[in-house]
Scaffold this motif. Sequence first.
Motif, PDB file in Angstrom:
ATOM      1  N   MET A 234       0.855  -1.164  -0.147  1.00 50.00           N
ATOM      2  CA  MET A 234      -0.086   0.222  -0.032  1.00 50.00           C
ATOM      3  C   MET A 234       0.850   1.407   0.079  1.00 50.00           C
TER       4      MET A 234
ATOM      5  N   THR B  94       1.922   4.610   1.245  1.00 47.54           N
ATOM      6  CA  THR B  94       1.723   5.703   2.055  1.00 47.54           C
ATOM      7  C   THR B  94       1.696   7.209   1.663  1.00 47.54           C
TER       8      THR B  94
ATOM      9  N   SER C 277      -8.170   8.887   0.067  1.00 51.55           N
ATOM     10  CA  SER C 277      -8.610   7.662   0.997  1.00 51.55           C
ATOM     11  C   SER C 277     -10.008   7.031   0.421  1.00 51.55           C
TER      12      SER C 277
ATOM     13  N   SER D 103      -9.909  -2.926  -3.204  1.00 50.07           N
ATOM     14  CA  SER D 103      -8.976  -2.755  -2.166  1.00 50.07           C
ATOM     15  C   SER D 103      -8.711  -1.134  -2.391  1.00 50.07           C
ATOM     16  N   ALA D 104      -7.956  -0.667  -1.069  1.00 49.52           N
ATOM     17  CA  ALA D 104      -7.475   0.675  -1.162  1.00 49.52           C
ATOM     18  C   ALA D 104      -6.159   0.779  -1.328  1.00 49.52           C
TER      19      ALA D 104
ATOM     20  N   TYR E 191      -4.221   3.695  -0.971  1.00 51.37           N
ATOM     21  CA  TYR E 191      -3.468   4.715  -0.427  1.00 51.37           C
ATOM     22  C   TYR E 191      -3.878   4.508   1.223  1.00 51.37           C
ATOM     23  N   GLU E 192      -2.786   4.922   1.921  1.00 50.39           N
ATOM     24  CA  GLU E 192      -3.006   4.863   3.445  1.00 50.39           C
ATOM     25  C   GLU E 192      -2.647   6.309   3.520  1.00 50.39           C
TER      26      GLU E 192
ATOM     27  N   ARG F 273      -2.104   9.717   5.747  1.00 54.64           N
ATOM     28  CA  ARG F 273      -1.727  10.096   7.342  1.00 54.64           C
ATOM     29  C   ARG F 273      -1.382  11.728   7.184  1.00 54.64           C
TER      30      ARG F 273
END
Length: 319
Positions: free
Chosen positions: A1, A3, A25, A33-34, A36-37, A39
């Motif tokens: 994934m 980040t 997001s 499925s996603a 990107y995460e 933060r």
Amino acid sequence: MHTLAVLALDGVIAFDLATPVEVFSRTRLPDGSAPYEVRICAASEEVDAGVFTLRAPWGLEALAEADTIVVPGVAEPDPAVPEEVLDALRRAAAGGTRIVSLCAGAFTLAAAGLLDGLRATTHWVAAPLLARRYPAVEVDATVLYVDNGQVLTSAGAAAGLDLCLHLIRRDHGSAVAADAARLSVMPLEREGGQAQFIVHPRPPAPQGSVLEPLLRWLEENAERDLTLDDIADRAGMSTRTLNRRFREQTGTTPLQWLHRARIREAQHLLETTGQPVDRIAERVGFGSPTAFRDRFKRLVGTSPRAYRQAFRRSPQPTA
């Protein structure tokens, strides 16, 4: 994934902050499925975002762990950025991290030296300040975004969304990006650049200048097919002297000044009337509709028809 770290500074523009959070997001791959995460990180635990206070879950260490860093704009175009933030951005860039700015976030990247020798953009209102403050940066105020590979910059708030969609397409292809665009109720690509939104003020002549009467005459006769010789005869000068005086006092040439006056009038007519484009070209003083379209595209960055569709103040135009 992948980040993605969104850097929040005091004074951050809420829309700029929310755009990457919302777009990345909600992005989904074909299997659901996603990719990107996201933060949100900051130098301090709390960030003053103007109308609210933001509590950032991650500190600057998140920048070192990110694959992409997004730097939103702040309300003050040229903020005093903490040195620890600039150092963290420099270390991330040296490590190959992709770094993106939205709107006035370009000032933060420029302060870190990350735009030196590169073409970059920001909101057109702030572009002259960016160019003056950081002369090593090639500032282009006519585009929605600039992709230099590792470092990318975007113009105003909506252009930040354009850039986010561009990144998704770069990372995962057009189909995934098109789905993200639909969720954002946005086209995947917008026609034209930032130039169509720029208000071009009339180049001023110093008060009391010998050019003031001539400029009034040009305004009143802009619809005529004037040549440089015509303007020089009216001014009682040679064409060489006229060009020199114009550049000294307005920063442009007589014909360029005249073309901008005509284009401003054409923009007004496109916004407020349903007159055919060819009629507008004739009315504002262009002998050829083709010449009008070419000049309009060169100055405004889009076609007269596309400009009308974007800025028409009443229902459907007649042409």
